[in-house]
Scaffold this motif. Structure first.
Motif, short mmCIF file in Angstrom:
data_model
loop_
_atom_site.label_atom_id
_atom_site.label_comp_id
_atom_site.label_asym_id
_atom_site.label_seq_id
_atom_site.Cartn_x
_atom_site.Cartn_y
_atom_site.Cartn_z
N GLN A 75 10.28 13.87 21.60
CA GLN A 75 8.79 13.24 21.33
C GLN A 75 7.79 13.85 22.21
O GLN A 75 6.70 13.20 21.91
N GLU A 76 8.04 14.61 22.81
CA GLU A 76 7.09 15.32 23.54
C GLU A 76 7.43 16.81 23.96
O GLU A 76 8.71 17.27 23.59
N ASN A 77 6.70 17.83 24.36
CA ASN A 77 7.20 19.08 24.44
C ASN A 77 8.10 18.80 25.96
O ASN A 77 7.72 18.20 26.73
N MET A 78 9.13 19.50 25.96
CA MET A 78 10.25 19.39 26.87
C MET A 78 10.62 20.72 27.26
O MET A 78 10.99 21.54 26.68
N LEU A 79 11.23 20.76 28.61
CA LEU A 79 12.08 21.68 29.30
C LEU A 79 13.40 21.16 29.41
O LEU A 79 13.57 20.12 30.19
#
Ligand SMILES: *Cc1c(COP(=O)(O)O)cnc(C)c1O
Length: 376
Positions: free
Chosen positions: A266-270
């Motif tokens: 739902q968001e940019n993620m590492l």
């Protein structure tokens, strides 16, 4: 280097927990319950601390043999007793004390040729309806054993079905007292739950609990974490499951992670890939919501399904703290980090709908064990 997952056994914690339990149990003698390879901690590891106990209780004849080989000459109790007639020869040879909870065991003992009388623990079913003779049969069984030349000494044993409430403990004690208040012999009643929470209740019923049988508390988890956590009982985790990051993935909004493709960012993620999977004993039912500790203790959520050899975590909280996650960074699945930040096994277990007991016992054989001797 081998795969980086490790089960670290903290010797000082085992020693500390033994002292906590001993203090609660006052003058009672104490069996360290070491069934299931010492609740997954390794019999040879816990032996170095629990040799300070009065005896060991377990189920498996091979584990009993192992204790003798390590030099233990004191009492060993088989909690489920014998399974077949030839087990009695091992009991005679190794001097094992054994529980008697069914008629078949009595028949086998009556047919056993031995010069050396056995010490047996006759088990009463005090309402759990698992093992043991019920109150109506108890006396006649006791009398039969008492008349057998194979029996040197009879002690009385029972097990609590529920130690979450004092009322249930009192009810079991009432059944116990009715069945055998006037029979001679040492008594053994309390498991961890009863030792930690109900010693006053047991004393009030004027029952001498001569031998207590703690298991889980010695390993630093709670017998009932909903009511009171291990930390609140003053217990320390004796096992930490730790591994490392072996892969990193930058994932954009809308991308999916893991088998089944059912975790969508739902968001940019590492995403960090941790070398720990269900084949190591980490429960596959765990999903986002369950947490691990990254490096010195940043809580990160699982993201994506646990697979056989790996699991994936959302490392954004580490980024927010200004950390730069790298391959080889340490991840603690439960227990404590190197700098002592804790993640209770009971917390992880609760997310998996189970109890700490199950997780610690399930750590797989393929996970190497490391000894932490700090403070020991
Ligand atoms: C396993 C076991 C115990 C120890 O129970 P904990 O809840 O781990 O303290 C004690 N008594 C018997 C008969 C057991 O099987």
């Amino acid at each position: 280097m081998s795969r980086p997952i490790r089960s670290i056994i903290h010797y000082a914690a085992l020693q500390h927990n033994l002292r906590v339990v001993q203090a609660k149990a006052k003058n009672a003698k104490l069996w360290a319950v070491v069934k299931a390879n010492a609740y997954g901690h390794g019999l040879q590891h816990v032996f170095k601390t629990f040799r300070a106990a009065d005896g060991f209780a377990l189920l498996d004849l091979q584990e009993a043999q192992h204790l003798r080989e390590m030099g233990w000459r004191g009492p060993i109790l088989l909690l489920e007793g014998i399974f077949e007639a030839r087990d009695l020869e091992v009991c005679s040879r190794l001097g094992l004390w054994h529980t008697i909870h069914n008629d078949a065991q009595i028949e086998m003992l009556a047919a056993h040729k031995t010069l050396q009388g056995h010490r047996v623990f006759l088990k009463l079913n005090a309402g759990m309806n698992r093992l043991g003779f019920d109150a109506r049969q108890f006396r006649s069984v006791w009398a039969r054993l008492n008349a057998m030349h194979q029996v040197e000494e009879i002690s009385l044993l029972s097990h609590f079905a529920r130690t979450e409430s004092a009322q249930d403990v009192i009810e079991s004690l009432r059944i116990f007292n009715e069945a055998c208040h006037d029979l001679p012999g040492e008594r053994s009643l309390s498991n961890s739950g009863a030792i930690l929470a109900h010693q006053d209740v047991i004393a009030k019923e004027s029952i001498a609990d001569d031998w207590v049988r703690p298991g889980i508390a010695l390993y630093g988890a709670s017998p009932d974490a909903h009511t009171k956590t291990a930390l609140e009982w003053g217990l320390l985790p004796a096992q930490s499951l730790r591994s490392q990051i072996i892969g990193l993935q930058r994932v954009s909004v809308g991308e999916r992670v893991g088998y089944g493709s059912d975790h969508t960012a739902q968001e940019n993620m590492l995403i960090g890939v941790v070398a720990c999977g269900y084949a190591d004993g980490y429960p596959r039912v765990l999903r986002s919501g369950a947490q691990v500790l990254f490096e010195s203790g940043v809580r990160c959520n699982l993201f994506g399904r646990v697979s056989m050899d790996m699991l994936t975590i959302n490392l954004n909280p580490a980024l927010e703290k200004g950390l730069e996650p790298k391959i080889g960074a340490e991840v603690t699945l439960w227990g404590k980090t190197r700098n002592g930040i804790g993640l209770a096994i009971d917390e992880v277990a609760a997310h998996a709908g189970t109890i700490g007991y199950e997780l610690m016992c399930a750590v797989a054989q393929r996970v190497p064990v490391e000894e932490d001797l700090e403070g020991f």
